[in-house]
Design an enzyme around this catalytic site. Sequence first.
Site, PDB file in Angstrom:
ATOM      1  N   ASN A 300       4.060  38.680 -53.382  1.00  0.00           N
ATOM      2  CA  ASN A 300       4.374  40.098 -53.245  1.00  0.00           C
ATOM      3  C   ASN A 300       4.056  40.771 -54.569  1.00  0.00           C
ATOM      4  OD1 ASN A 300       5.469  42.576 -52.473  1.00  0.00           O
ATOM      5  ND2 ASN A 300       7.590  41.858 -52.416  1.00  0.00           N
ATOM      6  N   HIS A 301       3.663  42.013 -54.515  1.00  0.00           N
ATOM      7  CA  HIS A 301       3.629  42.804 -55.741  1.00  0.00           C
ATOM      8  C   HIS A 301       5.052  42.938 -56.291  1.00  0.00           C
ATOM      9  CE1 HIS A 301      -0.170  44.984 -54.019  1.00  0.00           C
ATOM     10  NE2 HIS A 301      -0.467  43.800 -54.520  1.00  0.00           N
ATOM     11  N   HIS A 450       7.586  45.421 -51.651  1.00  0.00           N
ATOM     12  CA  HIS A 450       7.518  45.491 -50.189  1.00  0.00           C
ATOM     13  C   HIS A 450       6.108  45.219 -49.656  1.00  0.00           C
ATOM     14  CE1 HIS A 450      11.023  48.660 -50.576  1.00  0.00           C
ATOM     15  NE2 HIS A 450      11.284  47.514 -51.176  1.00  0.00           N
ATOM     16  N   HIS A 451       5.291  44.483 -50.413  1.00  0.00           N
ATOM     17  CA  HIS A 451       3.913  44.188 -50.012  1.00  0.00           C
ATOM     18  C   HIS A 451       3.739  42.686 -49.824  1.00  0.00           C
ATOM     19  CE1 HIS A 451       2.706  48.109 -52.301  1.00  0.00           C
ATOM     20  NE2 HIS A 451       3.275  48.361 -51.135  1.00  0.00           N
ATOM     21  N   HIS A 452       4.458  42.111 -48.877  1.00  0.00           N
ATOM     22  CA  HIS A 452       4.455  40.665 -48.670  1.00  0.00           C
ATOM     23  C   HIS A 452       3.168  40.207 -48.001  1.00  0.00           C
ATOM     24  CE1 HIS A 452       8.604  42.304 -48.319  1.00  0.00           C
ATOM     25  NE2 HIS A 452       8.918  41.287 -49.107  1.00  0.00           N
TER      26      HIS A 452
END
Length: 525
Positions: A300-301, A450-452
């Site tokens: 993730n980011h 929130h960028h999984h």
Amino acid sequence: MKEEFDYVVVGAGTAGCVLANRLTEDPDVRVLVLEAGASRIPAEVDDPTAWHRLLDGRIDWKHRSVPQPGLNGRITHEPRGRAPGGSSNLYLMMHVWGHPSDYDNWAHQGAAGWSYREVRPYFERLATRPAADAGQGGPNPASEAFLDACAERGFPRAADFNEGVMSGAGWHRLDIADGRRRGALASYLEPALGRPNLTLRTSAQTIGLTVIGDTCVGVEYLQRPEPPEATGRQVRDTHAEHPRPGVHQVRATREVIVAGGAIESPKLLMLSGIGNPDRLRAQGTAVKVGLPGVGENFHNHVLTAVMTESRTAVPAPRQNLSESALFTSSVPGLTGPDLQLAFVHAPFDPAVGERHPNTVSILPGVVRPASRGWIRLAHGDALAKPLVNPNYLADRSDLERLVQGVKLARDIIGTSAFSPWNKQELWPGPTVTTDADLRAFVRRTADSYHHHGGSCRMGTDDMSVVDPQLRVYGVRGLRVADASVMPAVPSGNCHSAVLMIAERAADLVKAEPLPAYLRKGTSYA
């Protein structure tokens, strides 16, 4: 199995909505979409300024990480959407493709056919929203001051993050139209629900894939009653009533397409006996296909915040609260940016906002993280949440680059262009001065972007889960099409990349010849 469809799509999230729309363009194809969330969509989904009120609410899976060593053992909230529209109901509506080198790197790692040249037509297929400075009511003046401050620090102006050179400061393109969110629900699923060949079932959680021999022939799902207390507009299939509550089986005569996202998709594969054989046996799950890469490569980011109280009254929220950003590289010579600094004309931390409501934020984030974690089953209960480990800041370079991003945000806040909006720094605060202080601050405050992605990686090596056509290795009739197949998440907000994957997946599915076992008329009981 009493019911049959040509395709069963697991999940009505971002990718599932695209697949539902594109596959049912053929009127002779019957598609069932199973969604674990309920049918009612909160009013806040349509309000672009209200996304923060949806997090940890009833349309969020409310996943939590395992304790994160890189964050001093903290447990993080990992939001994922649980409703028709999925995480596109929660995301911040940035329409960012990512850097061309992101996709060229996918191809170099074994994902043949996914280079930037090959995926660009699918990005171009997406409806492109206007840049924020052309949005309804115009941009927030604090967002304009952020861009002026970046220019004062020598950063070039990016006319469009999706064209030409991504690096620089500019306006986001936003998935907002007429003042309303335009996520996958509004753009893909709802326009298709009038088709008689599409069936949507909500409150229907898939609990297993039915694999006979080497073929996935259907799914098993738990139908729950719709919650009577839920409010909001209803998304309901008009062509079929929900089955009675309980466990049901359904057959897919052509394919099952798993589109549950980077957390739920590997969980479903593992529950169905597809994964690391040793771990599956240890939990009492019969091994159907040994794929050690299932659940690995999860990442993730990662971001933190620099917040400053403003001298000037910050205008009321507009659009998505985050209209402008800076993409840049931590060191010269990189093929693309690895840092993103998003400007938010609101307090990032609610506790700070309660004491200092007239606050703006810059969110430094590492968008090419080196750290990798995993998704694993907590136990064999299909309804139990999986173990989620993003492994934030495990690699030293992520920590150092995030510290660098905080320093850069402070530099931008300190410009003369930004001075009307800079009364006093609240986060990290004046006592945080040394590199050691900044590292401690980052470990104390860094959080999910929130960028999984990455947990069912596409490729050709032994740790790949799907091939470049998104077919699960070792199982006929089964694909995965969502953020989990990304070898690495793109260097930007990744919602548009998920849409691209699903658009391309639909074309791959349509091009697949009718399976030989179906042509022969083989019957599966």
